[in-house]
Enzyme design. Structure first.
Site, PDB file in Angstrom:
ATOM      1  N   GLN A  66      -6.793  -4.227  39.395  1.00  0.00           N
ATOM      2  CA  GLN A  66      -7.191  -3.968  38.009  1.00  0.00           C
ATOM      3  C   GLN A  66      -6.695  -5.052  37.063  1.00  0.00           C
ATOM      4  O   GLN A  66      -7.325  -5.338  36.041  1.00  0.00           O
ATOM      5  CB  GLN A  66      -6.663  -2.601  37.550  1.00  0.00           C
ATOM      6  CG  GLN A  66      -7.346  -1.435  38.220  1.00  0.00           C
ATOM      7  CD  GLN A  66      -8.857  -1.500  38.078  1.00  0.00           C
ATOM      8  OE1 GLN A  66      -9.395  -1.386  36.983  1.00  0.00           O
ATOM      9  NE2 GLN A  66      -9.545  -1.704  39.188  1.00  0.00           N
ATOM     10  N   HIS A 105      -9.124  -7.827  35.998  1.00  0.00           N
ATOM     11  CA  HIS A 105     -10.284  -7.583  35.142  1.00  0.00           C
ATOM     12  C   HIS A 105     -10.216  -8.396  33.846  1.00  0.00           C
ATOM     13  O   HIS A 105     -11.223  -8.911  33.371  1.00  0.00           O
ATOM     14  CB  HIS A 105     -10.387  -6.100  34.798  1.00  0.00           C
ATOM     15  CG  HIS A 105     -11.237  -5.325  35.764  1.00  0.00           C
ATOM     16  ND1 HIS A 105     -12.589  -5.516  35.866  1.00  0.00           N
ATOM     17  CD2 HIS A 105     -10.915  -4.376  36.670  1.00  0.00           C
ATOM     18  CE1 HIS A 105     -13.076  -4.701  36.798  1.00  0.00           C
ATOM     19  NE2 HIS A 105     -12.076  -4.008  37.305  1.00  0.00           N
ATOM     20  N   GLU A 159      -7.119   5.569  33.563  1.00  0.00           N
ATOM     21  CA  GLU A 159      -8.496   5.486  34.044  1.00  0.00           C
ATOM     22  C   GLU A 159      -8.518   5.723  35.557  1.00  0.00           C
ATOM     23  O   GLU A 159      -9.299   6.530  36.064  1.00  0.00           O
ATOM     24  CB  GLU A 159      -9.061   4.098  33.723  1.00  0.00           C
ATOM     25  CG  GLU A 159     -10.473   3.866  34.238  1.00  0.00           C
ATOM     26  CD  GLU A 159     -10.919   2.419  34.105  1.00  0.00           C
ATOM     27  OE1 GLU A 159     -12.136   2.172  34.201  1.00  0.00           O
ATOM     28  OE2 GLU A 159     -10.058   1.531  33.908  1.00  0.00           O
ATOM     29  N   HIS A 160      -7.673   5.015  36.285  1.00  0.00           N
ATOM     30  CA  HIS A 160      -7.558   5.180  37.736  1.00  0.00           C
ATOM     31  C   HIS A 160      -6.129   5.622  38.052  1.00  0.00           C
ATOM     32  O   HIS A 160      -5.164   4.998  37.586  1.00  0.00           O
ATOM     33  CB  HIS A 160      -7.822   3.864  38.472  1.00  0.00           C
ATOM     34  CG  HIS A 160      -9.129   3.216  38.150  1.00  0.00           C
ATOM     35  ND1 HIS A 160      -9.244   2.219  37.191  1.00  0.00           N
ATOM     36  CD2 HIS A 160     -10.374   3.424  38.634  1.00  0.00           C
ATOM     37  CE1 HIS A 160     -10.507   1.838  37.118  1.00  0.00           C
ATOM     38  NE2 HIS A 160     -11.223   2.554  37.974  1.00  0.00           N
ATOM     39  N   ASP A 212     -14.739   1.826  43.195  1.00  0.00           N
ATOM     40  CA  ASP A 212     -15.493   0.880  42.375  1.00  0.00           C
ATOM     41  C   ASP A 212     -16.853   0.550  42.971  1.00  0.00           C
ATOM     42  O   ASP A 212     -17.788   0.197  42.255  1.00  0.00           O
ATOM     43  CB  ASP A 212     -14.699  -0.421  42.204  1.00  0.00           C
ATOM     44  CG  ASP A 212     -13.820  -0.398  40.968  1.00  0.00           C
ATOM     45  OD1 ASP A 212     -13.865   0.594  40.231  1.00  0.00           O
ATOM     46  OD2 ASP A 212     -13.078  -1.377  40.755  1.00  0.00           O
ATOM     47  N   HIS A 251     -31.665  37.379   8.764  1.00  0.00           N
ATOM     48  CA  HIS A 251     -31.312  37.472  10.175  1.00  0.00           C
ATOM     49  C   HIS A 251     -31.309  38.936  10.635  1.00  0.00           C
ATOM     50  O   HIS A 251     -31.871  39.292  11.674  1.00  0.00           O
ATOM     51  CB  HIS A 251     -29.920  36.868  10.422  1.00  0.00           C
ATOM     52  CG  HIS A 251     -29.906  35.381  10.481  1.00  0.00           C
ATOM     53  ND1 HIS A 251     -30.202  34.586   9.402  1.00  0.00           N
ATOM     54  CD2 HIS A 251     -29.611  34.529  11.512  1.00  0.00           C
ATOM     55  CE1 HIS A 251     -30.102  33.320   9.739  1.00  0.00           C
ATOM     56  NE2 HIS A 251     -29.742  33.252  11.025  1.00  0.00           N
TER      57      HIS A 251
END
Length: 844
Positions: free
Chosen positions: A667, A670, A736-737, A770, A829
C-alpha cells in the site's frame, strides 16, 4: 488622500515632541548635518509602518545621505534647492518620492513653497500653475514665514494645498488655544458632505486594510476620537458613540485619512475584543479570511492547542518547524502549474506564519518589512548564496534521491496518553484549504462549455491533444491488444469478481405480511446509468476498471460509462479498454480529475450524463464528486468520499516478518500520501527489528522506492500487549484494508467493527483482494469505514418498497393512521383512509 496637514518635526526635538502619528505622515527637518541624518534614521527605524515619513534637507546634506534616508524608509524628500531635486531624479530616484522646491516640475510628487499665508497671494501664484484643475496626483505643500492662524490654515487647505506646520504649534485638543492649532479643526476643514444632518460617511478598517464596517462621524466625534486616540463615532440615534464602551470591543485609533474628494473618512484602528460587529463577528461584512484569519487561528492555538497535537508540536519542536518550512520552500521551487504554485505557496505561508506567531511577530510586522523593502532606492544585485545556487542546479540537472533507512516510527501505546494516541492515529493532513476553489471553476467550465472545456483541460493536465473526448463502443481491437498472459489474468479475475458479486443478488423480493391483509415488499432495480472513474497518474489500474465494471454488469445497469485519463499521446492503456469491452461499457471518457467527474455528472455534447459516479481518485476527484453530488441541478450521487490508500496490519509473534513487510509496502507504493500502520502484539525488540529490516530491504528493491519512502515517513508501528487491544485500536483507526497476521486469525474476525475489507491469516495478502480473489477493492478510506461499505453489487442498485392492503388489512391499521395524521395536523392524510373505511361500513 492623506491627512490635510503635514507636521514638521525638528531633529533636535524629536524625543520631546507630542505624538502626532494620528495624522498619518510627518515631515522631519530641516536636516542640517550628518548628526541630524543619524537621529532621523534611528527615529524612522523605530516607528516605520505607523507613519509615512518625509524629510526636508538643506543643501549641506550629501546626495548619498539622502539615498540612505530613502533606503531607511523615508517616503518623500523635500530638497532645499532645485539642483538637489534634479540630481536625485538623474540618479534614478522616482519622481513620486521628490517634492520640488519653489516651482512646478512635471515628473515629481509635487512642489512646496513658502508663503505669507494670504489666500489671494497663494491662489494667484500657485493654483493656476501647480494645480490648474485642482485635481491630480501632484500635491502642493505650503510652509509659512510666520505662525499662521487657524483661518489662514483653513484657506490653504481649501486651495487645495497641504500646510506644513511645526509639531509644537499643534494640539490634539478639540479647539485651538494658547497659540496651538487644533488638529481636529484642520482635519474637519477639508471635509464636505451633502447629508442633511451634516454627518460624514466613515469607513473603519484594521491595520491590514480589511474593512470592519461603515459608520458616521461629525466634527464633534472626530475631535473626540483624535483627543482620546480611540474609535469614537456619531450615532444617528444616540449621539457620540464610544466604540466598545459597553461591550469591551474597544478600538485604538491608529490614523485618520480622507478619500480623494473629502466626503468620506477612513479610520484605521486596532480592534480589541470579539470584533467590530454587534453580532460578534470580526467585521460587519461577516468573517474575514486569508492571512489575517490564519494569524488569529494560530495565535489561538499557541495558547489553547492540546498537548500532543500537531500544532503544539510545531510550536514546541524547533527542528520540526524548521524542517517543514524548508520542505515547503523546496516544494514551491519545483511547482510548475498555477494551481501547484498557489498550493505550495499557501503551505509555505502557513508554516512561516506559525514561526512568526511563535516569535510574537504579527502580519502587520511582516507588511511593515515588505513596505520598507519597497522603499529602498539602493538595489541589491539579487544573487542567491552559493549553497542555494548549487542546490538549485543539482535539482534541475539530476535531483538527488533521498537516502537513509526506510522505517516506520515506533509508538509504545502504554507510554502515551489517550489524546496523544488519538493525535497519532490521524491520517496525514489533506490539503483541503483551497481544494474547492480550484475544483469549482473546472466543474463549472465543463458544465457550461461541455466538450470544449473538457478538451482544454485534458490538453492542460494530461498534455494530450484530442479531437474527441470520448471513445464509443464497440472499441477498436487495436486499442486493446494485449499479450495472452495478461488477458488470461484479467479473464480469471473478471470471473472471480463476477461470481462473488453475483452471489450478492437477491434471489427474490422481500415480502412481509405485517398484519393480516397488509403485505409489504422490498425489491431492487439497477441504476440505469453509472459513471466509473478509473485513475491514471502514477499507476495503471485495470483492476479498478474490473472492480467497478463487473458489479455494474452484474447489477444490470443499462448504460456504463468509464472515465480514465489518457496518456500524452491520447491513447488509453489497453488493459482498461479491454475491461471496458468485457463489462459492456457504452463509452470511455478520455479525461481525468475534476473535469471527468463534471462531464459525467452534467453530460456534454459527447459524454452521456450518468445517475451515479463511482471510483477512487485524488483529492481533486473526491472534491469534484462531493461538489456535484450537492448540486441539485446535476441530480447525481456518488459511492463514498475517498482519500489516499491505506493498510493496517496486526501481527503477533508467529507472523512472518517478510510477509508483514510485504503487506505494508503493497500500500505504501500507491502514493506519498498513503499511510501504512503496523500494530505489533507483544513483540520484543528482536521481532520488531526483524520486521523493520524487511521493510527497508524490500523497499530498496522496489522501482517506486521514492514513493514508498514518502509514505513510510508518516507511517507508524504501535506496540500493544494483546490482540484484543490491537483490534480495538484498529477499530478506532477504521482502515481501508485490515490484515490479521495472527495465529488462529479467523477467531478474531468477530471483534472487527470498522474496516473496508479484512484479510484473514498469513496466506491472505491484500494484493489478492485488489485483483483476483473476488471481493471488491474500491473501499472507504480516511476513517470512513466507520460509516461506509466498500463498493458492491448493491452500490449499483436501488431498492423500492411496495405495500398492498386488503379491506380487512385497511380496517386493522386504518384507525392508527387516522389518529397519527390528526396528531400531525395532516387532515387530508387521515381523510384518504377515512373515506375508504366509511365506504366499507356502508357495504356491510
Amino acid at each position: 488622500m492623506a491627512f490635510p496637514l503635514l507636521p514638521l518635526l525638528a531633529p533636535s526635538s524629536i524625543a520631546s515632541t507630542p505624538d502626532l502619528s494620528i495624522v498619518g505622515y510627518t515631515l522631519i527637518g530641516p536636516l542640517l548635518n550628518s548628526e541630524d541624518v543619524a537621529i532621523t534614521q534611528k527615529y524612522i527605524s523605530k516607528n516605520f509602518g505607523l507613519v509615512e515619513f518625509s524629510v526636508q534637507v538643506t543643501s549641506d546634506i550629501e546626495i548619498d545621505d539622502i539615498i540612505a534616508l530613502l533606503d531607511a524608509g523615508v517616503d518623500t524628500v523635500f530638497p532645499e534647492t532645485g539642483e538637489q531635486a534634479t540630481a536625485l531624479l538623474e540618479i534614478g530616484v522616482p519622481g513620486s518620492r521628490v517634492v520640488f522646491p519653489g516651482e512646478d516640475y512635471d515628473d515629481v510628487n509635487g512642489v512646496y513653497v513658502s508663503s505669507t499665508a494670504a489666500k489671494t497671494e497663494l491662489a494667484t501664484k500657485l493654483s493656476k500653475s501647480v494645480l490648474p484643475d485642482g485635481t491630480g496626483n501632484k500635491k502642493l505643500y505650503v510652509t509659512f514665514t510666520s505662525p499662521p492662524t487657524l483661518e489662514q490654515v483653513k484657506q490653504t487647505v481649501a486651495l487645495p494645498a497641504i500646510p506644513i506646520i511645526p509639531a509644537e504649534s499643534l494640539t490634539t485638543d478639540s479647539a485651538s488655544s494658547a497659540g496651538k492649532l487644533s488638529v481636529a479643526s484642520i482635519f474637519s476643514s477639508a471635509l464636505n458632505t451633502d447629508r442633511s444632518d451634516g454627518y460624514f460617511s466613515t469607513l473603519v478598517v484594521d491595520t491590514q486594510g480589511v474593512a470592519l464596517g461603515l459608520v458616521y462621524s461629525s466634527e464633534e466625534s472626530i475631535a473626540a476620537a483624535i483627543k482620546s486616540r480611540a474609535g469614537v463615532y456619531q450615532s444617528r440615534k444616540r449621539g457620540l458613540w464610544f466604540k466598545g464602551a459597553t461591550s469591551g470591543a474597544v478600538q485604538t485609533l491608529v490614523r485618520l485619512e480622507l478619500d480623494c474628494d473629502g466626503d468620506c473618512i477612513k479610520f484605521v484602528v486596532q480592534q480589541a475584543g470579539k470584533g467590530f460587529c454587534h453580532l460578534d463577528t470580526t467585521t460587519c461584512f461577516g468573517k474575514s479570511g486569508g492571512v489575517m484569519a490564519l494569524e488569529r487561528t494560530l495565535a489561538s492555538r499557541l495558547k489553547n492547542s492540546p498537548a500532543g497535537s500537531y500544532t503544539r508540536r510545531l510550536f514546541s519542536d524547533e527542528k520540526l518547524l524548521s524542517a517543514k518550512i524548508m520542505e515547503e520552500a523546496e516544494e514551491l521551487t519545483t511547482a510548475k502549474t498555477k494551481g501547484e504554485v498557489a498550493w505550495e505557496f499557501a503551505d509555505l505561508l502557513y508554516f512561516g506564519m506559525t514561526k512568526a506567531v511563535q516569535a510574537g511577530v504579527s502580519w502587520t510586522d511582516v507588511e511593515r518589512n515588505l513596505d520598507s523593502k519597497a522603499k529602498k532606492i539602493t538595489r541589491r544585485r539579487g544573487d542567491a548564496k552559493q549553497k542555494w545556487i548549487d542546490a538549485a542546479t543539482k535539482t534541475e540537472e539530476a535531483p538527488e534521491k533521498p537516502t537513509g533507512r526506510i522505517q516506520l516510527t515506533r509508538v509504545d501505546v502504554s507510554e502515551i496518553s489517550a489524546s496523544e494516541l488519538t493525535d497519532l492515529l490521524r491520517r496525514p493532513a489533506q490539503k483541503n484549504a483551497n481544494i474547492m476553489n480550484l475544483v469549482g471553476p473546472i466543474v463549472e467550465a465543463v458544465r457550461t462549455r461541455g466538450d470544449a472545456a473538457l478538451l482544454e483541460f485534458t490538453a492542460k493536465f494530461e498534455k494530450a491533444k484530442l479531437d474527441s473526448p470520448v471513445l464509443k463502443a464497440p472499441f477498436s481491437p487495436e486499442l486493446m491488444e494485449l499479450d495472452q498472459e495478461t488477458k488470461d489474468a484479467i479473464d480469471l479475475s473478471f470471473e472471480n469478481v463476477r461470481k462473488f458479486h453475483a452471489g450478492q443478488l437477491e434471489s427474490a423480493p422481500l415480502v412481509v405480511e405485517t398484519v393480516p391483509g397488509v403485505v409489504c415488499s422490498r425489491f431492487s432495480r439497477p441504476i440505469e446509468s453509472v459513471g466509473l472513474y478509473v485513475p491514471g497518474g502514477t499507476a495503471v489500474l485495470p483492476s479498478t476498471a474490473l472492480m467497478l465494471g463487473v458489479p455494474a454488469l452484474v447489477a444490470g445497469c443499462k448504460n456504463i460509462v468509464v472515465a480514465s485519463p489518457p496518456r500524452s499521446d491520447g491513447t488509453l492503456t489497453p488493459e482498461v479498454v479491454y475491461v471496458a469491452h468485457k463489462v459492456g461499457a457504452a463509452a470511455i471518457v478520455l479525461a481525468g480529475g475534476a473535469q471527468a467527474v463534471a462531464a459525467m455528472a452534467y453530460g456534454t455534447e459527447s459524454v452521456p450524463k450518468v445517475n451515479k459516479i463511482l471510483g477512487p481518485g485524488n483529492q481533486f476527484v473526491t472534491a469534484a464528486k462531493m461538489l456535484v453530488q450537492n448540486d441539485t441541478s446535476a441530480l447525481v450521487s456518488i459511492d463514498m468520499p475517498a482519500g489516499p490508500s491505506e493498510v493496517l496490519v496486526v501481527a503477533d509473534k508467529k507472523a512472518n516478518p517478510a510477509f508483514v513487510a510485504s503487506d505494508l509496502l503493497s500500500q505504501a507504493e500507491h502514493g506519498v500520501d498513503s499511510q501504512v500502520i503496523l500494530i505489533g502484539v507483544d513483540l520484543n525488540e528482536v521481532e520488531l527489528q526483524a520486521i523493520e529490516d524487511e521493510v527497508h530491504e524490500q523497499a530498496m528493491r522496489l522501482p517506486r522506492v521514492d514513493i514508498v519512502r514518502g509514505a513510510i515517513a508518516h507511517s507508524r508501528t504501535f506496540q500493544v500487549k494483546t490482540v484484543e487491544e490491537a483490534i480495538a485500536l484498529s477499530n478506532k483507526y477504521a482502515p481501508e484494508h485490515l490484515i490479521l497476521q495472527l495465529e488462529n486469525a479467523s477467531k478474531y474476525v468477530d471483534l472487527v467493527q470498522h474496516a473496508g475489507s479484512v484479510f484473514v491469516g498469513a496466506w491472505s495478502p491484500e494484493s489478492c483482494g485488489d485483483y483476483s480473489s473476488g471481493t471488491n477493492h474500491t473501499l472507504p478510506t480516511y476513517g470512513y469505514a466507520t460509516v461506509y461499505s466498500g463498493v458492491n453489487t448493491h452500490s449499483f442498485m436501488k431498492h423500492l418498497t411496495s405495500q398492498e392492503l386488503t379491506p380487512e388489512g385497511l380496517k386493522k391499521i386504518g384507525g392508527a393512521v387516522v389518529r397519527l395524521a390528526t396528531v400531525e395536523g395532516l387532515d387530508a392524510h387521515g381523510n384518504a383512509v377515512r373515506v375508504r373505511l366509511e365506504h366499507l361500513a356502508k357495504e356491510q
